[in-house]
Every structure is written in C-alpha cells, then in structure tokens.
Design a protein around this motif. Structure first.
Motif, PDB file in Angstrom:
ATOM      1  N   GLN A   1       0.933  -1.134  -0.142  1.00 49.02           N
ATOM      2  CA  GLN A   1      -0.084  -0.061   0.034  1.00 49.02           C
ATOM      3  C   GLN A   1       1.017   1.252  -0.065  1.00 49.02           C
ATOM      4  O   GLN A   1       1.930   0.953   0.509  1.00 49.02           O
ATOM      5  CB  GLN A   1      -0.918   0.286   1.216  1.00 49.02           C
ATOM      6  N   ARG A   2       0.370   2.307  -0.677  1.00 50.21           N
ATOM      7  CA  ARG A   2       1.021   3.539  -0.446  1.00 50.21           C
ATOM      8  C   ARG A   2       1.168   4.027   0.883  1.00 50.21           C
ATOM      9  O   ARG A   2       0.213   4.248   1.643  1.00 50.21           O
ATOM     10  CB  ARG A   2       0.392   4.618  -1.267  1.00 50.21           C
ATOM     11  N   GLU A   3       2.371   4.518   1.232  1.00 43.76           N
ATOM     12  CA  GLU A   3       2.724   4.925   2.461  1.00 43.76           C
ATOM     13  C   GLU A   3       3.012   6.472   2.679  1.00 43.76           C
ATOM     14  O   GLU A   3       3.684   6.903   1.902  1.00 43.76           O
ATOM     15  CB  GLU A   3       4.020   4.255   3.037  1.00 43.76           C
ATOM     16  N   TRP A   4       2.208   6.756   3.571  1.00 40.61           N
ATOM     17  CA  TRP A   4       2.620   8.547   3.995  1.00 40.61           C
ATOM     18  C   TRP A   4       4.056   8.542   4.596  1.00 40.61           C
ATOM     19  O   TRP A   4       4.399   7.806   5.347  1.00 40.61           O
ATOM     20  CB  TRP A   4       1.693   8.856   4.677  1.00 40.61           C
ATOM     21  N   VAL A   5       4.765   9.462   4.087  1.00 36.63           N
ATOM     22  CA  VAL A   5       6.096   9.669   4.525  1.00 36.63           C
ATOM     23  C   VAL A   5       6.288  11.100   5.327  1.00 36.63           C
ATOM     24  O   VAL A   5       6.922  11.088   6.342  1.00 36.63           O
ATOM     25  CB  VAL A   5       6.990   9.705   3.209  1.00 36.63           C
TER      26      VAL A   5
ATOM     27  N   THR B   1       5.653  20.706  10.049  1.00 35.85           N
ATOM     28  CA  THR B   1       5.795  19.399   9.276  1.00 35.85           C
ATOM     29  C   THR B   1       5.533  18.384  10.151  1.00 35.85           C
ATOM     30  O   THR B   1       5.517  18.411  11.497  1.00 35.85           O
ATOM     31  CB  THR B   1       7.051  19.574   8.889  1.00 35.85           C
ATOM     32  N   ASN B   2       5.476  17.367   9.680  1.00 34.76           N
ATOM     33  CA  ASN B   2       5.367  15.988  10.175  1.00 34.76           C
ATOM     34  C   ASN B   2       5.891  14.623   9.357  1.00 34.76           C
ATOM     35  O   ASN B   2       5.815  14.966   8.213  1.00 34.76           O
ATOM     36  CB  ASN B   2       3.948  15.653  10.470  1.00 34.76           C
ATOM     37  N   TYR B   3       6.494  13.557  10.019  1.00 35.40           N
ATOM     38  CA  TYR B   3       7.293  12.684   9.470  1.00 35.40           C
ATOM     39  C   TYR B   3       6.638  11.287  10.027  1.00 35.40           C
ATOM     40  O   TYR B   3       6.491  11.232  11.029  1.00 35.40           O
ATOM     41  CB  TYR B   3       8.798  12.960   9.622  1.00 35.40           C
ATOM     42  N   VAL B   4       6.943  10.364   9.177  1.00 36.55           N
ATOM     43  CA  VAL B   4       6.702   9.197   9.615  1.00 36.55           C
ATOM     44  C   VAL B   4       8.007   8.671  10.409  1.00 36.55           C
ATOM     45  O   VAL B   4       8.999   9.069   9.935  1.00 36.55           O
ATOM     46  CB  VAL B   4       6.556   8.016   8.543  1.00 36.55           C
ATOM     47  N   ASP B   5       7.910   7.990  11.208  1.00 38.22           N
ATOM     48  CA  ASP B   5       9.083   7.515  12.229  1.00 38.22           C
ATOM     49  C   ASP B   5      10.255   7.031  11.350  1.00 38.22           C
ATOM     50  O   ASP B   5      11.249   7.524  11.843  1.00 38.22           O
ATOM     51  CB  ASP B   5       8.656   6.569  13.417  1.00 38.22           C
ATOM     52  N   SER B   6      10.042   6.215  10.353  1.00 34.76           N
ATOM     53  CA  SER B   6      11.453   5.523   9.800  1.00 34.76           C
ATOM     54  C   SER B   6      12.147   6.803   9.150  1.00 34.76           C
ATOM     55  O   SER B   6      13.274   6.404   8.758  1.00 34.76           O
ATOM     56  CB  SER B   6      10.925   4.650   8.820  1.00 34.76           C
ATOM     57  N   VAL B   7      11.666   7.870   8.964  1.00 35.70           N
ATOM     58  CA  VAL B   7      12.500   8.834   8.205  1.00 35.70           C
ATOM     59  C   VAL B   7      12.815  10.233   8.952  1.00 35.70           C
ATOM     60  O   VAL B   7      13.578  11.059   8.594  1.00 35.70           O
ATOM     61  CB  VAL B   7      11.624   9.299   6.914  1.00 35.70           C
TER      62      VAL B   7
ATOM     63  N   PHE C   1      15.013  12.792   6.663  1.00 35.06           N
ATOM     64  CA  PHE C   1      14.165  13.743   5.474  1.00 35.06           C
ATOM     65  C   PHE C   1      13.685  14.844   5.997  1.00 35.06           C
ATOM     66  O   PHE C   1      13.282  15.002   7.466  1.00 35.06           O
ATOM     67  CB  PHE C   1      13.004  12.722   5.137  1.00 35.06           C
ATOM     68  N   THR C   2      13.548  15.725   5.082  1.00 31.35           N
ATOM     69  CA  THR C   2      13.343  17.271   5.457  1.00 31.35           C
ATOM     70  C   THR C   2      12.215  17.622   4.404  1.00 31.35           C
ATOM     71  O   THR C   2      12.811  17.586   3.313  1.00 31.35           O
ATOM     72  CB  THR C   2      14.542  18.042   5.429  1.00 31.35           C
ATOM     73  N   ILE C   3      11.335  18.106   4.938  1.00 34.76           N
ATOM     74  CA  ILE C   3      10.068  18.684   3.884  1.00 34.76           C
ATOM     75  C   ILE C   3      10.138  20.017   4.015  1.00 34.76           C
ATOM     76  O   ILE C   3      10.146  20.636   5.054  1.00 34.76           O
ATOM     77  CB  ILE C   3       8.697  17.959   4.092  1.00 34.76           C
ATOM     78  N   SER C   4      10.028  20.877   2.557  1.00 31.78           N
ATOM     79  CA  SER C   4      10.022  22.217   2.869  1.00 31.78           C
ATOM     80  C   SER C   4       9.091  22.917   1.664  1.00 31.78           C
ATOM     81  O   SER C   4       8.854  22.088   0.874  1.00 31.78           O
ATOM     82  CB  SER C   4      11.643  22.724   2.649  1.00 31.78           C
TER      83      SER C   4
END
Length: 120
Positions: free
Chosen positions: A43-47, A56-62, A66-69
């Motif tokens: 399944q498609r996984e939210w990252v 911002t918010n991240y899945v624990d594994s990243v 990872f950095t979103i901007s």
C-alpha cells in the motif's frame, strides 16, 4: 492544481536525493501537501507532510533523515532525503489535502511519481 514529482534516481546507501513537487498553480490556497511512497505489492505509505503554516510531520522511519520544505515563490515542495537506506527504495508521490492527515484517502491531485532506488 496539478502536481508533478521529480528528482528521483539511483543512489548508493548513505547518499542523498532531493525530490521536488511542482504545482501548476499557486500554492497559497493549498492547506497541506504530503509525500507518499509505494513499492510493488504494498500500500501507498505516507512519508511526510507540510502545512500552510510551515509546520511539518514525518513517519518515524524517516525522522532525522528526511526534511520537507515549501517554497511559495516557486510553487514547489521539496523532500530532502539524506542517509538513504535500501528500504527507502520506492516510487515517491506528492498530493494535497485539506488539513493534517496521514491517510492516503484524504489526499487528492496526485502527481505522477518519481522512482527512488537505493543500492547497497
């Protein structure tokens, strides 16, 4: 608004890539943009996601890697991926939603994905 993901490629373990999610129109009216990833048979996984207030918010594994901007002037959201692992290999997609959500069903305007392959 149409979204288009780009920037994927082949990278070795520990390497970095920066993905871009470009919008066809202004991003000022978009509440939330998220990155997802998908591998065959799963399944498609939210990252990660970034809100209009730049929170911002991240899945624990990243987290920590990872950095979103978000760049309103360029109508683009970025996903900087560092310390990449083989488990990060997937097709990455961006999409938008109203309000915070990690649920793929809450997202729409999916762009064409970009392949990220991390080799060991």
């Amino acid at each position: 608004v149409q979204l288009q993901a780009s920037g994927g490629g082949l990278v070795q373990v520990g390497g970095s890539l920066r993905l871009s999610c470009s919008a066809s129109g202004s991003m000022f009216s978009i509440d939330n943009i998220g990155w997802f990833r998908q591998t065959p048979g799963k399944q498609r996984e939210w990252v990660a996601a970034i809100h209009s207030d730049f929170s911002t918010n991240y899945v624990d594994s990243v987290k920590g890697r990872f950095t979103i901007s978000r760049d309103f002037a360029r109508n683009t959201v970025y996903l900087q991926m560092d310390s990449l692992k083989p488990d990060d290999t997937a097709v990455y997609y961006c999409a938008l939603s109203n309000g915070w959500s990690t649920d793929v069903r809450e997202y729409r305007n999916w762009g064409q994905g970009t392949q990220v392959t991390v080799s060991s």
